[in-house]
Design a protein around this motif. Structure first.
Motif, PDB file in Angstrom:
ATOM      1  N   VAL A  39       0.866  -1.175   0.000  1.00 36.41           N
ATOM      2  CA  VAL A  39       0.000   0.000   0.000  1.00 36.41           C
ATOM      3  C   VAL A  39       0.905   1.227   0.000  1.00 36.41           C
ATOM      4  CG1 VAL A  39      -1.774   1.249   1.288  1.00 36.41           C
ATOM      5  CG2 VAL A  39      -1.770  -1.236   1.274  1.00 36.41           C
ATOM      6  N   HIS A  40       0.616   2.165  -0.880  1.00 36.25           N
ATOM      7  CA  HIS A  40       1.429   3.369  -0.949  1.00 36.25           C
ATOM      8  C   HIS A  40       1.294   4.152   0.350  1.00 36.25           C
ATOM      9  CE1 HIS A  40       3.028   7.221  -2.348  1.00 36.25           C
ATOM     10  NE2 HIS A  40       3.624   6.503  -3.293  1.00 36.25           N
ATOM     11  N   ARG A  45      -7.059   5.858   2.234  1.00 36.70           N
ATOM     12  CA  ARG A  45      -8.009   4.749   2.163  1.00 36.70           C
ATOM     13  C   ARG A  45      -9.455   5.241   2.166  1.00 36.70           C
ATOM     14  NH1 ARG A  45      -7.193  -0.516   2.244  1.00 36.70           N
ATOM     15  NH2 ARG A  45      -5.135  -0.261   3.086  1.00 36.70           N
ATOM     16  N   LYS A  46      -9.774   6.262   2.956  1.00 36.37           N
ATOM     17  CA  LYS A  46     -11.147   6.770   3.002  1.00 36.37           C
ATOM     18  C   LYS A  46     -11.549   7.348   1.649  1.00 36.37           C
ATOM     19  CE  LYS A  46     -11.325   7.787   7.919  1.00 36.37           C
ATOM     20  NZ  LYS A  46     -11.505   8.820   8.943  1.00 36.37           N
TER      21      LYS A  46
END
Length: 68
Positions: A39-40, A45-46
């Motif tokens: 994951v960068h 994420r939201k």
């Protein structure tokens, strides 16, 4: 099989501590290294979840054989 693998692992780890032979032995025994997708660090994420919810399913592929 577990005994055989244990004996081979003890031979490998008794010498130099190299992980490559251990991974090779585990692969031969049917095991595979499984890690989560990266994951960068700047990913939000939201914002990604909001984009998926707001797109109305347009980003999804149709079902099998083109059915809905």
């Amino acid at each position: 099989m577990a005994e055989h693998l244990g004996k081979r692992l003890s031979l490998v780890t008794s010498g130099a501590r190299i992980l490559t032979p251990i991974y090779r032995l585990l692969h031969e025994a049917g095991f595979a290294l499984r890690v989560p997708r990266p994951v960068h660090r700047k990913a939000e994420r939201k914002a990604q979840e909001a984009f998926k919810r707001g797109s109305g399913g347009r980003w999804r592929r149709p079902g099998p054989r083109g059915a809905g």
